[in-house]
Design an enzyme around this catalytic site. Structure first.
Site, short mmCIF file in Angstrom:
data_model
loop_
_atom_site.label_atom_id
_atom_site.label_comp_id
_atom_site.label_asym_id
_atom_site.label_seq_id
_atom_site.Cartn_x
_atom_site.Cartn_y
_atom_site.Cartn_z
N ARG A 140 51.95 37.63 29.64
CA ARG A 140 51.99 38.90 30.38
C ARG A 140 52.18 38.63 31.86
O ARG A 140 51.86 37.57 32.37
CB ARG A 140 50.72 39.71 30.14
CG ARG A 140 49.47 39.12 30.77
CD ARG A 140 48.24 39.85 30.34
NE ARG A 140 47.03 39.31 30.98
CZ ARG A 140 45.80 39.58 30.59
NH1 ARG A 140 45.58 40.40 29.57
NH2 ARG A 140 44.76 39.05 31.21
N ARG A 152 51.03 40.37 35.48
CA ARG A 152 49.99 41.29 35.95
C ARG A 152 50.02 41.40 37.47
O ARG A 152 50.30 40.43 38.17
CB ARG A 152 48.61 40.80 35.49
CG ARG A 152 47.44 41.47 36.16
CD ARG A 152 46.12 41.04 35.57
NE ARG A 152 45.92 41.62 34.25
CZ ARG A 152 44.76 41.59 33.58
NH1 ARG A 152 43.72 40.96 34.11
NH2 ARG A 152 44.66 42.13 32.39
N LYS A 166 42.62 31.35 29.41
CA LYS A 166 43.65 32.12 30.10
C LYS A 166 44.05 31.35 31.34
O LYS A 166 43.21 31.04 32.19
CB LYS A 166 43.15 33.51 30.48
CG LYS A 166 44.19 34.33 31.25
CD LYS A 166 43.70 35.74 31.54
CE LYS A 166 42.66 35.74 32.65
NZ LYS A 166 42.24 37.11 33.02
N LYS A 196 44.00 45.28 24.16
CA LYS A 196 44.89 46.33 24.66
C LYS A 196 46.31 46.10 24.17
O LYS A 196 47.02 47.05 23.82
CB LYS A 196 44.84 46.35 26.20
CG LYS A 196 43.45 46.55 26.79
CD LYS A 196 43.51 46.54 28.30
CE LYS A 196 42.13 46.71 28.93
NZ LYS A 196 41.30 45.51 28.82
#
Length: 719
Positions: free
Chosen positions: A267, A269, A297, A461
């Site tokens: 992703r 961000r 992460k 999410k």
């Protein structure tokens, strides 16, 4: 519970005259219809609308006055707190603040916190009241008033007050008082040196009714984490947006959903509005516990203008860190690690033809001691998932790495309904870095089992957005999706969790509970206990530790059972003792009410062709255990076969009968062992949430052996 009753039980005594007069409005509707033979006239409509206007003016005016009062109290207390703290270093000991001064200040701030809590409850309860009475009006009178009155509500938006700014100010003051003027200091940066994260994370849903109360409860233990203390708080500062990547086969979605070893999520961000120039490229990697590694992460930063070139391969990982190497602000090893991460992410995106698929947006309130990541709590509100893909032929990003027709302007009314999923709850994440054997703080343990939150293990999410927005491209759904229509509110627990006043006052705390219209009852919800399908209250095969208080397998209690019949009681006692001394699979029984097949449980709610994916933790030792069990059964079968052969070759006529019985038993044992091993291995490989205990095989073998032995004695007796 009917809404009128809920309103009467929940109202705050000092505010009682300023609530919406729901009962009178409802009575007006019923009386008007009854007096006019169930016909609603224009005159009645005008009179009802006038009453609604009066109620709205009353609620709006009171809310405005209370807001002004709360702001003034916070401002005055903030000024006094700084005066007291500055006097700590006074050279004259007599002029230094005493412990009693700090205790009085803490009580005063607790009282203000209770005021903010009560005001938030007041506005939300009244807004719900207006919505309920408008719905009842439109349903019973057949006149449409709801969309018209929505304009009046927007003109006097008492329910749109945002308390985040007040919470930040209260947090600063309360933290200064709690620490007696010595708050913890450290790096509050959202990025910076924090490149890799290894934490134990648990996730919870929070109903909108409980959001403000939850924030106020947490700030009494942890301060709100402010990344730039010198800057005045702006709502845009709390916005966090992520762009998730995947391909049309949704490979990353399936990997994260199934919790495959090494499953990744990629992703991009950024923090704040669309003008943010720093974009973080992040990769989350799932690791199974048996590997000895932790899920991690990792991320690195890129300039926004370089993102498109990086994703296409024109801007390489070496170029991305060329300036960092020259500056020398980071160690060579750290830059090498980040460069390797950038190469791996870039290669994966290009090789698997990944593109932006889904965007998640939310406003985050983080609670953490600056520079101390041992306990970090974040609450994400206004969560929305937005489509970014082009799978249906419509390129929503127009060749860019993100769509530009939206920013941080929640609720994104410009988007079509098919492109957005507005999540109904806030998401609470509790992240702990505790040493081996160390327990989390008691207040956190109390909080996560309170009525304010609902545990949803492994909520994601990305997964929720993929399942909700792209149903035509995914076949497996997360376990929580069919349960979205279940009300997660619970009756207030008996524990001392919530906002209470330290200063004696006539205020009455508003209770939190479910409110329903007279015609609407929650399906399966019982507010005297935990009804419905609640994630944290039902046994769930998704996690080994979802319900530590009640294990999935319960010890057998035959030897503790009683009966009026002495024979039955004796059998219970003997059988219970037998199970105790011969400690095998039969000493455990599945907890009553456990259903391993969620697809069967929610088959009426699942779309056609969709199934629930249940991630099961499978370690290598599980395969070895199944193999050892298979070999043990084969050994028993072979032993019985050798016994049958010996009796057949060297025995008399009666022995031949016994040999036949033992041979049949041996044949059954080996056949059953092969069948059980094959089915178990397939189920384990496919990670099926089944009961693997063998409740049939051992009993059948005993029955075969008993029958063979009895037949031998019988033939011997007849002979």
């Amino acid at each position: 519970m009917k809404f009128g009753e809920h309103l009467r039980k929940s109202l705050i005594k000092d505010y009682s005259f300023y609530y919406i007069n729901y009962d009178d409005l409802k009575h007006f509707l019923k009386k008007g219809l009854k007096d006019n033979e169930n016909k609603w006239s224009n005159e009645l409509e005008e009179e009802f609308l006038a009453d609604m206007e009066d109620e709205l003016d009353k609620v709006y005016s009171f809310t405005k006055v209370k807001n002004t009062e709360v702001h003034r109290r916070i401002k005055d207390s903030e000024k006094y707190v700084y005066e007291v703290v500055s006097a700590i270093d006074n050279p004259n000991p007599a002029e230094r603040p005493s412990e009693q001064v700090f205790e009085d200040l803490e009580d005063e701030l607790s009282d203000i916190i209770a005021d903010v809590h009560d005001l938030a409850k007041f506005t939300r309860l009244n807004y719900t009241g207006f919505q309920k009475i408008l719905k009842k009006h439109d349903k019973t009178t057949k006149f449409t008033l709801r969309p018209i009155f929505a304009v009046r509500l927007s003109a006097k938006p008492f329910y749109k007050d945002n308390y985040d700014n007040l919470i930040v100010k209260l947090s600063r003051s309360y933290d200064l008082v709690r620490t007696r003027g010595n708050p913890v200091r450290g790096d509050s940066s959202a990025g910076g040196s924090q490149q890799n994260f290894v934490r134990q994370t648990t996730k919870y849903w929070v109903h909108p009714d409980n959001i403000t109360e939850l924030k106020l409860v947490i700030l009494k233990h942890l301060p709100v984490l402010v990344f730039n203390a010198e800057k005045e708080f702006d709502q845009e500062d709390s916005a966090i947006t992520s762009i998730y990547f995947d391909n049309k086969d949704m490979d990353l979605y399936y990997g994260r959903l199934r919790k495959d070893e090494g499953a990744e999520a990629i992703r991009l961000r950024w923090y704040g509005g669309m003008k943010s120039d720093q974009i973080f490229v992040e990769r989350k990697t799932h690791r199974e516990d048996w590997t000895g590694e932790k899920s991690v992460k990792a991320r690195f930063a890129l300039k926004e203008k370089k993102v498109n070139a990086f994703l296409s391969g024109e801007f390489t990982a070496v170029q991305a860190f060329e300036k960092a190497r020259k500056d020398g602000k980071k160690s060579t090893q750290e830059i090498d690690n980040l460069e390797r991460l950038a190469k791996e992410v870039q290669y994966r995106v290009i090789k698997d033809k990944m593109r932006p698929v889904m965007r998640s947006f939310y406003n985050r309130t983080a609670f953490q001691l600056p520079g101390d990541a041992r306990v970090r709590i974040s609450l994400d509100t206004e969560l929305s998932m937005v489509r970014e893909d082009n799978f249906d032929g419509h390129d929503r990003t127009n060749g860019n790495w993100r769509r530009t027709d939206i920013g941080v302007d929640f609720p994104f009314n410009q988007l079509p309904d098919a492109d957005i999923e507005r999540f109904p709850y806030a998401v609470l994440e509790v992240k702990l870095q505790t040493q081996l054997g160390q327990e989390p703080p008691q207040w956190i343990r109390d909080l996560v089992v309170s009525h304010l939150v609902e545990a949803v293990p492994k909520f994601s999410k990305f997964i929720h957005g993929g399942a909700s927005l792209l149903p035509d491209y995914v076949e497996l759904l997360p376990f929580w999706l069919p349960q979205m229509d279940v009300d997660i509110r619970k009756p207030k627990s008996q524990e001392n969790i919530g906002i209470r006043r330290q200063i004696q006052s006539s205020h009455k705390s508003s209770s939190s509970g479910g409110e329903l219209d007279e015609e609407e009852l929650l399906d399966g919800t019982d507010y005297s206990g935990y009804g419905g399908v609640h994630f944290s209250n039902d046994i769930n095969p998704l996690e080994e530790d979802l319900d530590e208080q009640t294990p999935l397998l319960l010890p057998s209690t035959y030897n503790q059972r009683t009966s009026d019949s002495p024979i039955t009681a004796f059998v219970y006692k003997v059988y219970g003792g037998f199970l105790h001394y011969f400690n095998d699979d039969r000493t455990f029984t599945v907890k009553p009410g456990t259903n391993f097949d969620l697809n069967e449980t929610f088959k009426d709610k699942l779309p056609k062709g969709k199934t629930i994916c249940i991630p099961i933790r499978i370690e290598p030792k599980v395969y070895f255990a199944a193999e050892r069990t298979f070999l043990s059964w084969l050994s028993i079968g072979m032993l019985l076969g050798f016994t049958a052969s010996a009796l057949l070759n060297y025995g008399n006529k009666s022995a031949i009968t016994a040999a036949i019985g033992f041979f049949i038993t041996a044949l059954f044992t080996m056949s059953y062992a092969i069948y059980t091993y094959v089915t178990r291995t397939i189920n384990i490989r496919e990670k099926k949430p089944l009961g693997y205990a063998d409740e049939l095989g051992v009993n059948l073998i005993c029955l075969f052996l008993a029958t063979s032995t009895f037949a031998t004695f019988l033939f011997k007796f007849l002979e």
